[in-house]
Design a protein around this motif. Sequence first.
Motif, PDB file in Angstrom:
ATOM      1  N   SER A 178       0.742  -0.973   0.039  1.00 40.08           N
ATOM      2  CA  SER A 178      -0.052   0.108  -0.055  1.00 40.08           C
ATOM      3  C   SER A 178       0.938   1.246  -0.133  1.00 40.08           C
ATOM      4  O   SER A 178       1.868   1.216   0.555  1.00 40.08           O
ATOM      5  CB  SER A 178      -0.986   0.297   1.189  1.00 40.08           C
ATOM      6  OG  SER A 178      -1.795  -0.940   1.357  1.00 40.08           O
ATOM      7  N   ILE A 179       0.302   2.423  -0.420  1.00 37.69           N
ATOM      8  CA  ILE A 179       0.952   3.624  -0.496  1.00 37.69           C
ATOM      9  C   ILE A 179       0.855   4.294   1.022  1.00 37.69           C
ATOM     10  O   ILE A 179      -0.584   4.601   1.040  1.00 37.69           O
ATOM     11  CB  ILE A 179       0.587   4.383  -1.652  1.00 37.69           C
ATOM     12  CG1 ILE A 179       1.113   3.899  -2.813  1.00 37.69           C
ATOM     13  CG2 ILE A 179       1.071   5.672  -1.450  1.00 37.69           C
ATOM     14  CD1 ILE A 179       0.674   4.543  -4.143  1.00 37.69           C
ATOM     15  N   LEU A 180       1.458   4.373   1.780  1.00 40.41           N
ATOM     16  CA  LEU A 180       1.280   5.046   2.929  1.00 40.41           C
ATOM     17  C   LEU A 180       0.868   6.377   2.749  1.00 40.41           C
ATOM     18  O   LEU A 180      -0.008   6.818   3.581  1.00 40.41           O
ATOM     19  CB  LEU A 180       2.503   5.062   4.002  1.00 40.41           C
ATOM     20  CG  LEU A 180       2.432   5.565   5.294  1.00 40.41           C
ATOM     21  CD1 LEU A 180       1.252   4.718   5.982  1.00 40.41           C
ATOM     22  CD2 LEU A 180       3.720   5.306   6.010  1.00 40.41           C
ATOM     23  N   GLY A 181       1.751   7.198   2.082  1.00 42.14           N
ATOM     24  CA  GLY A 181       1.267   8.460   1.746  1.00 42.14           C
ATOM     25  C   GLY A 181       2.217   9.219   1.011  1.00 42.14           C
ATOM     26  O   GLY A 181       3.298   8.656   0.731  1.00 42.14           O
ATOM     27  N   VAL A 182       2.218  10.538   0.770  1.00 38.59           N
ATOM     28  CA  VAL A 182       3.187  11.390   0.058  1.00 38.59           C
ATOM     29  C   VAL A 182       3.335  12.755   0.923  1.00 38.59           C
ATOM     30  O   VAL A 182       2.529  13.213   1.544  1.00 38.59           O
ATOM     31  CB  VAL A 182       2.493  12.019  -1.327  1.00 38.59           C
ATOM     32  CG1 VAL A 182       3.458  12.951  -1.825  1.00 38.59           C
ATOM     33  CG2 VAL A 182       1.982  10.907  -2.060  1.00 38.59           C
ATOM     34  N   VAL A 183       4.648  12.787   1.035  1.00 38.25           N
ATOM     35  CA  VAL A 183       5.150  13.869   2.123  1.00 38.25           C
ATOM     36  C   VAL A 183       6.057  14.977   1.265  1.00 38.25           C
ATOM     37  O   VAL A 183       6.835  14.301   0.611  1.00 38.25           O
ATOM     38  CB  VAL A 183       5.907  13.269   3.199  1.00 38.25           C
ATOM     39  CG1 VAL A 183       7.032  12.606   2.914  1.00 38.25           C
ATOM     40  CG2 VAL A 183       6.452  14.682   4.122  1.00 38.25           C
ATOM     41  N   ALA A 184       5.658  16.215   1.269  1.00 38.75           N
ATOM     42  CA  ALA A 184       6.367  17.066   0.466  1.00 38.75           C
ATOM     43  C   ALA A 184       7.818  17.364   1.202  1.00 38.75           C
ATOM     44  O   ALA A 184       7.733  17.521   2.459  1.00 38.75           O
ATOM     45  CB  ALA A 184       5.632  18.626   0.220  1.00 38.75           C
TER      46      ALA A 184
END
Length: 259
Positions: A178-184
């Motif tokens: 799964s994609i945990l998330g995107v962080v800038a």
Amino acid sequence: MKIAVSTNKGGVLKTSITTNLAGVFAKEGKKVLIVDTDNQGNCYVSFGGNPDTLKSSIYDVLVNGHEIDKTIVSVHENIDLLPANDDMAFFEFDVLADRNKFPKPFSLIQSHLKMIEDRYDCILFDTPPNLGLVQGNVLSYVDNVLIPFQPESYSMRSLIKIIKAIHDFKEQTNKQLSILGVVATLVDSRTTLHSEIITECRKYCLQQNIKMFDVVIPRSVRFASSVAFERLPATLSADAKAQIVQNYFELYEEIKELI
């Protein structure tokens, strides 16, 4: 908990995110293993080590059969490291050139790490900036991918490509991925361009049902100075009140809500 910090772009703070998050997890009482799969070996550098002096590295474990227990290095309280060095640059060639010795080339990391994974609360992977055999090994093993996103021209194109690659890999190889998330990352809030691209990224992630973390990692000299002078990631340095340190603790809190 097995998390890869991964994207197909270099220079976006993958190593800094990996080592600083490890510092936060460790401070929270979690036992952490960092697995460095990038031939630059910068995870070891982040803790004051020199990858050129290693007698054994992750390459030796995966290719030469070295014992993983004798290769793992304790780098801080609650933090162990399976280090990398320049040898990992030859990993793909050496493995794919000998399919008799390596009949399952995408399962090498999994076969070795599963023997020790129960010792750790969290395993964090630093990855190279490409989607080759090394990345494939990591994605075959981990549960989640944390994607760093530097808001510059053409960054959205790169992000779309890595998300598609992860989805394809999930369908074909690792159903649990799964994609945990995107962080800038490397954000300069003073620039209109960065603000506009981050807004565009948040809109895209919302459309794709992908988490984009509220916290952003700013451009800061704190990363370099902490490693250079204190030989530790910023989250393990003495200046716990620094904003960059607080950013990582905020990221940790957001991650906790998802896992």
